[in-house]
Design a protein around this motif. Sequence first.
Motif, PDB file in Angstrom:
ATOM      1  N   ASN A 112       9.949 -25.440   4.465  1.00  0.00           N
ATOM      2  CA  ASN A 112       9.856 -23.990   4.402  1.00  0.00           C
ATOM      3  C   ASN A 112       8.550 -23.505   5.023  1.00  0.00           C
ATOM      4  O   ASN A 112       7.476 -23.658   4.451  1.00  0.00           O
ATOM      5  N   LYS A 114       7.495 -20.560   5.319  1.00  0.00           N
ATOM      6  CA  LYS A 114       6.879 -19.463   4.572  1.00  0.00           C
ATOM      7  C   LYS A 114       5.868 -19.968   3.549  1.00  0.00           C
ATOM      8  O   LYS A 114       4.840 -19.326   3.321  1.00  0.00           O
ATOM      9  N   THR A 118       1.927 -19.026   3.643  1.00  0.00           N
ATOM     10  CA  THR A 118       1.284 -18.441   2.459  1.00  0.00           C
ATOM     11  C   THR A 118      -0.043 -19.132   2.164  1.00  0.00           C
ATOM     12  O   THR A 118      -1.053 -18.484   1.861  1.00  0.00           O
ATOM     13  N   PHE A 217       6.157 -13.613   0.693  1.00  0.00           N
ATOM     14  CA  PHE A 217       7.530 -13.941   1.083  1.00  0.00           C
ATOM     15  C   PHE A 217       8.436 -14.202  -0.128  1.00  0.00           C
ATOM     16  O   PHE A 217       9.558 -14.695   0.044  1.00  0.00           O
ATOM     17  N   MET A 221      11.962 -16.049  -0.026  1.00  0.00           N
ATOM     18  CA  MET A 221      11.463 -17.411   0.156  1.00  0.00           C
ATOM     19  C   MET A 221      12.598 -18.409   0.366  1.00  0.00           C
ATOM     20  O   MET A 221      12.462 -19.393   1.108  1.00  0.00           O
ATOM     21  N   ASP A 227       9.970 -15.337   8.403  1.00  0.00           N
ATOM     22  CA  ASP A 227       8.575 -15.124   8.019  1.00  0.00           C
ATOM     23  C   ASP A 227       7.970 -13.953   8.778  1.00  0.00           C
ATOM     24  O   ASP A 227       6.959 -13.391   8.343  1.00  0.00           O
ATOM     25  N   PHE A 231       9.632 -10.113   6.736  1.00  0.00           N
ATOM     26  CA  PHE A 231       8.411  -9.545   6.164  1.00  0.00           C
ATOM     27  C   PHE A 231       8.214  -8.116   6.654  1.00  0.00           C
ATOM     28  O   PHE A 231       7.964  -7.200   5.861  1.00  0.00           O
TER      29      PHE A 231
END
Length: 369
Positions: A112, A114, A118, A217, A221, A227, A231
């Motif tokens: 992932n 995202k 992060t 996210f 998620m 992403d 967003f």
Amino acid sequence: MILQVLFYIFIAIVTIQFVYYILIFGKFSFTKPQNNTPKKLPISIIVCAKNEEENVKNFVPLLLQQNYPDFEIVLIDDASRDETLEIFEQYEKQYSNIKLVKVENNEAFWGNKKFALTLGIKAAKNEYLLFTDADCYPKTTEWINEMSAQFSKEKTIVLGYGAYEKIKGSFFNKIIRFETLLTATQYFAWSKAGKPFMGVGRNMAYKREEFFRVRGFMDHMKIRSGDDDLFVNQAANAANTTICYSPDSFTFSKPKTTFGDWFRQKRRHVATAKHYKSFDRTQLAVFYLSQLTFFILPMILLAFQYQWIIVVSLIGFRYLTAWISMGFAAGKLKEKDVMYWFPIIEIVLILTQFNVFITNIFSKPVQWK
């Protein structure tokens, strides 16, 4: 009677196309060239990479060459299986303004992007964040200057243009670049209309407070892609979003060279778009359906020679308005050469888009590496 109904539907379709190309897309196409005043804000460039050893060797040095007084580069290695991490570690030792974020294999978030982003956003020392991909590079050393110049007290999300390299003599390359041009025209125009709905991670910026305002996210998620566009679709609005389209602000990526790779990329994009807000999904669907029916209805009407003079005139009118609008947009985004092939490329894209929709019904697209 049926032909008469189809004829009136065709008039409505041409009207819809006129509204899109002239009244909506024209908000970007016919706007003035952009002149920027540098802000010199402290900037953190965020780059997330997964198995990108060759690209990071070539493109990270170009980021370091930016003509900007205060910036750091946050390099995120998303559990790469090649030499990406080792290369990043060398850069971190060599340059004081590079910060490395290592993402370990994590069963809950494996694959992932995202989650990796992060961690990078949290690690950045500056409030203003500028994003690009590991396979991208800025056109000039003024990229940070141009993008950061769009920030203001109100405007905290900046949407930029992520172009693809030109491949001489390749018609397929023109198809890819025209689609990129059309997509950018759409999200730039809707942003100027007060309805921003997407951006591209190859070139966008926002203030970190916008990220935390929407809980990052978290709301999407579980959707592996998005992403960037999901967003923006969630966080952007008329008050906080602006665009940057000056030539020195462009980034470039290496385009796909096979239809299969490009088709899989389009499948991911379309699958992500179904999670947009209802208005955004609707306006995108109306535009595509009006494109599709514009080609179907005239064939039926002309086959029966029904009002053929008017039909031909409407076809010419639609092409003229679309060509003018997209031509001006292509001039701003330095993609004029694709417009010579506009009618053919448009048909190819419409058929490809239809194929993508059908394929996605029966199977899920592959996501982040």
